[in-house]
Design an enzyme around this catalytic site. Structure first.
Site, short mmCIF file in Angstrom:
data_model
loop_
_atom_site.label_atom_id
_atom_site.label_comp_id
_atom_site.label_asym_id
_atom_site.label_seq_id
_atom_site.Cartn_x
_atom_site.Cartn_y
_atom_site.Cartn_z
N GLY A 193 1.08 4.39 4.34
CA GLY A 193 -0.35 3.81 3.72
C GLY A 193 -1.41 3.39 4.57
N TYR A 212 6.73 -1.77 13.34
CA TYR A 212 8.30 -1.45 13.46
C TYR A 212 9.02 -2.81 13.15
CZ TYR A 212 6.98 3.19 15.36
OH TYR A 212 6.46 4.43 15.40
N SER A 254 0.85 -1.17 -0.05
CA SER A 254 0.16 0.10 -0.03
C SER A 254 0.81 1.18 0.05
CB SER A 254 -0.93 0.08 1.25
OG SER A 254 -2.09 -0.95 1.06
N CYS A 267 3.86 10.11 10.67
CA CYS A 267 4.77 10.14 9.46
C CYS A 267 3.54 10.15 8.37
CB CYS A 267 5.50 9.11 9.24
SG CYS A 267 5.94 8.93 7.74
N ASP A 324 7.06 -0.27 4.98
CA ASP A 324 7.30 -1.58 5.82
C ASP A 324 8.92 -1.49 6.30
OD1 ASP A 324 6.43 -4.72 6.50
OD2 ASP A 324 8.66 -4.35 6.28
#
Ligand SMILES: Cc1cc2nc3c(=O)[nH]c(=O)nc-3n(C[C@H](O)[C@H](O)[C@H](O)COP(=O)(O)OP(=O)(O)OC[C@H]3O[C@@H](n4cnc5c(N)ncnc54)[C@H](O)[C@@H]3O)c2cc1C
Ligand SMILES: *[C@@H]1O[C@H](CO)[C@@H](O)[C@H](O)[C@H]1NC(C)=O
Ligand SMILES: *[C@@H]1O[C@H](CO)[C@@H](O)[C@H](O)[C@H]1NC(C)=O
Ligand SMILES: *[C@@H]1O[C@H](CO)[C@@H](O)[C@H](O)[C@H]1NC(C)=O
Ligand SMILES: *[C@@H]1O[C@H](CO)[C@@H](O)[C@H](O)[C@H]1NC(C)=O
Ligand SMILES: *[C@@H]1O[C@H](CO)[C@@H](O)[C@H](O)[C@H]1NC(C)=O
Ligand SMILES: *[C@@H]1O[C@H](CO)[C@@H](O)[C@H](O)[C@H]1NC(C)=O
Ligand SMILES: *[C@@H]1O[C@H](CO)[C@@H](O)[C@H](O)[C@H]1NC(C)=O
Ligand SMILES: *[C@@H]1O[C@H](CO)[C@@H](O)[C@H](O)[C@H]1NC(C)=O
Ligand SMILES: *[C@@H]1O[C@H](CO)[C@@H](O)[C@H](O)[C@H]1NC(C)=O
Length: 536
Positions: free
Chosen positions: A181, A475, A110, A177, A114
């Site tokens: 996505g 994370y 998306s 942030c 990651d």
């Protein structure tokens, strides 16, 4: 001696050739063929939504477009066979059906944020393709019923902007942030400045639309409450492809207050930080979120570096009340009126995300990151005090471009029990620590940076008798362990499963995975395993 081949020889040769030709059909050709039969349409229709290396520049620009971590774009990183960029829901359904039929391994992307690039790189299985949802980014905000339907490919910043366009007193509790996505972000929980007031993004999801392992389009009602539990915090890439989230909007004041106050070691940072640890997740008003960012800065005497600790905060109220709250709960920071900036909630989103203070909020509509870098991150969720300020400072000063970010949990996260969602970390005393190191030069020695972060993480091991290690699935950290190809081993996966979800929630996720995706269609380096051998 054979003179000339007879016609029957010829037809055999033609037949052989055609078999050879079919056999040499590429994955992309087979996939296109499958899609066209699914839609009973002309294969050329898909030439613009299947992006292959035949157009190298388009392939590279599409692959790179949202890949946030440059570590996973190096020439030696495995590349997808092609990138599929669906334009509508049935394209996604067909892609799942055709991938299953042809045995093609998919990665779902998306926003591409990651930490370990698992949405666009498979280190464990080739060939693979990317289903890139970047073109599915519609956002429909309905102020009348305090909700919005948002498509997975939108960024959280676009969501914030579209809400603010309709109302100055509505918001959404997602990440800081703005280029992440919503597809992956909400699937992994989603934590930001409003978490202490309203919980995680995933705690504010009302409905969803997802394409399951069989290619069916399901919503909350048709998937059922148990899978709906799993997709709200169980992590992306596990249970299906989220196409839409229906989110609940939350109230925000017309004007909020923000501040950033920095203290160096020499200005008493340690003592102030100790008070922050005492109050930030529990004592302080839920209207106030203060995170702390540790980083090296040039020392005042300019002959070396020192540690700066920046208190970066959002308060859902005016400066007057904020000053009272601070005076009462966190006097050591010494916040003054001139540190406080009052602004609209959408402006505070930009402020906390680090945009210059005169940025027009419509910058969020760019829907992509303003920077990419090489980075490695890790996280811890601690309860109680960490009395290691001096040693942490010493270690931070040894690294080029490190960051330590401390986020308070607590507050509204406690409105849900630890089993209400896969996100386990709901206690009055928890805070989430992020370790990051980044660099900007492709030819740098990566192992130096990896060693640094692994060492500081090792140093921070909590005392064995207090708690086992905990981390935040958004994370992602592959150091915790990696699923082997098509892994189904629960014991191995517990190395990260227990850490991200707590053992009981992890077991529930395995049970749900077994039910909704028994063939392990949605798999990646740290996906929930389909373990048929254990009782859960
Ligand atoms: C610079 C930066 C800042 C960040 N800040 C925050 C923050 O403030 N708060 C916070 O909570 N997190 C933050 N994150 C972490 C972020 O929430 C996760 O990386 C999140 O997974 C990103 O979602 P994405 O869609 O951008 O990622 P992607 O890389 O596209 O996907 C992440 C994972 O979800 C899967 N996935 C993607 N789309 C879908 C879908 N539609 N359906 C099912 N699975 C899917 C992928 O396969 C992958 O496993 C930050 C990350 C970065 C890099
Ligand atoms: C494409 O499909 C054909 C026919 O099923 C098969 O023989 C061939 O191996 C496939 N190609 C690839 C690269 O998988
Ligand atoms: C590659 O794709 C771009 C963008 O769609 C297009 O402008 C260009 O003509 C294509 N190049 C080739 C060789 O097809
Ligand atoms: C999606 O697009 C295809 C054409 O590529 C079309 O045949 C199909 O009907 C569309 N589906 C939806 C739900 O719009
Ligand atoms: C918004 O929600 C209200 C109340 O549920 C509903 O009546 C209305 O049709 C919705 N508007 C849109 C544009 O969907
Ligand atoms: C300069 O500042 C750094 C960090 O505060 C300190 O370690 C160093 O001793 C100082 N140097 C001098 C000459 O004062
Ligand atoms: C914006 O930042 C500048 C420089 O930091 C500062 O002088 C100015 O007052 C700020 N403006 C607002 C509206 O906060
Ligand atoms: C990047 O690193 C290499 C090797 O250390 C060095 O030679 C080069 O100058 C660096 N480039 C930049 C732009 O810093
Ligand atoms: C699962 O992994 C563990 C640890 O690597 C190993 O000891 C065990 O034999 C594996 N079990 C199966 C069923 O493969
Ligand atoms: C993965 O495992 C499933 C069963 O768990 C099996 O059906 C499938 O064929 C396996 N895929 C590969 C590529 O080994």
């Amino acid at each position: 001696m054979v003179s000339s081949p007879s016609s029957s020889y010829l037809s055999i040769i033609v037949l052989l050739l055609s078999v050879l030709l079919i056999d040499s059909a590429s994955i992309e050709e087979n996939f296109t063929q499958c899609l066209s039969s699914y839609f009973s349409s002309n294969p050329t229709q898909f030439s613009t939504i299947i992006i292959t290396r035949k157009n190298e520049s388009l392939f590279t620009s599409t692959l790179d477009s949202t890949a946030q971590n440059l570590r996973y774009l190096t020439p030696s990183t495995p590349k997808p066979e092609f990138i599929f960029t669906p334009l509508n829901e049935s394209h996604v359904q067909a892609a799942v059906i055709c991938s299953n039929k042809l045995g093609i391994h998919m990665r779902i992307r998306s926003g591409g944020h990651d930490y370990e690039g698992v949405s666009y790189v498979s280190e464990i299985e080739t060939p693979f393709i990317i289903i890139d949802l970047a073109k599915l980014r519609t956002i429909n905000v309905n102020i009348t019923d305090n909700s919005a339907w948002v498509q997975a490919g939108a960024t959280i910043g676009e969501v914030y902007y579209r809400i603010s366009e309709k109302s100055a007193v509505h918001g959404f509790p997602g990440g800081i942030c703005t280029s992440i996505g919503v597809g992956g972000h909400i699937a992994g929980g989603g934590f930001g400045t409003l978490a202490r007031k309203y919980g995680l993004a995933a705690d504010n999801v009302l409905d969803a639309k997802l394409v399951d392992a069989k290619g069916r389009l399901l919503d909350r009602e048709t998937m059922g409450e148990i899978p709906f539990w799993a997709i709200r915090g169980g992590g992306g890439g596990n249970f299906g492809i989220i196409l839409w989230w229906k989110i609940k909007l939350v109230p925000v004041p017309k004007s909020v207050t923000v501040f950033t106050v920095s203290k160096t070691t020499e200005q008493g940072a340690e003592e102030i930080f100790n008070q922050w640890q005492d109050v930030a997740p529990s004592v302080i008003d839920n209207d106030l979120f203060i995170r702390v960012i540790f980083q090296p800065v040039s020392a005042a005497n300019k002959t070396g570096r020192t540690i700066s600790t920046s208190y970066n905060a959002l308060f859902l109220g005016d400066a007057n009340r904020l000053l009272k709250v601070m005076q009462q709960n966190f006097p050591k920071l010494g916040l003054t009126e001139k540190d406080c900036l009052e602004m609209s909630w959408i402006k505070s989103v930009l402020y906390i995300a680090g945009y210059p203070n005169d940025t027009n909020p419509n910058v969020l509509l760019q829907g992509k990151s303003t920077f990419q870098n090489y980075f490695k991150g890790k996280s811890d969720i601690f309860s109680g005090q960490v009395g290691a300020f001096k040693e942490l400072s010493r270690r931070l000063l040894q690294e080029d471009d490190p960051l330590l970010i401390w986020n308070p949990l607590g507050g509204a996260l406690l409105d849900h029990s630890v089993y209400d969602s896969p996100f386990f970390y709901r206690s009055e005393y928890y805070y989430l620590v992020e370790y990051l190191t980044s660099w900007h030069n492709a030819s740098e020695d990566v192992s130096k940076h990896l060693d640094w972060i692994r060492e500081i993480y090792k140093y921070m091991t909590p005392p064995v008798d207090t708690q086992s290690r905990a981390a935040y699935v958004n994370y992602r950290d592959l150091d915790l362990g990696v699923n082997k190809k098509n892994a189904t081993n629960f014991t191995e996966a517990a190395a990260w499963g227990n850490v991200y979800y707590g053992i009981n929630n992890f077991k529930s996720l395995v049970k749900i995975k077994r039910k909704v995706d028994p063939e392990n269609v949605f798999r990646h380096e740290q996906s929930i395993p389909v373990d048929l051998s254990i009782k859960v």
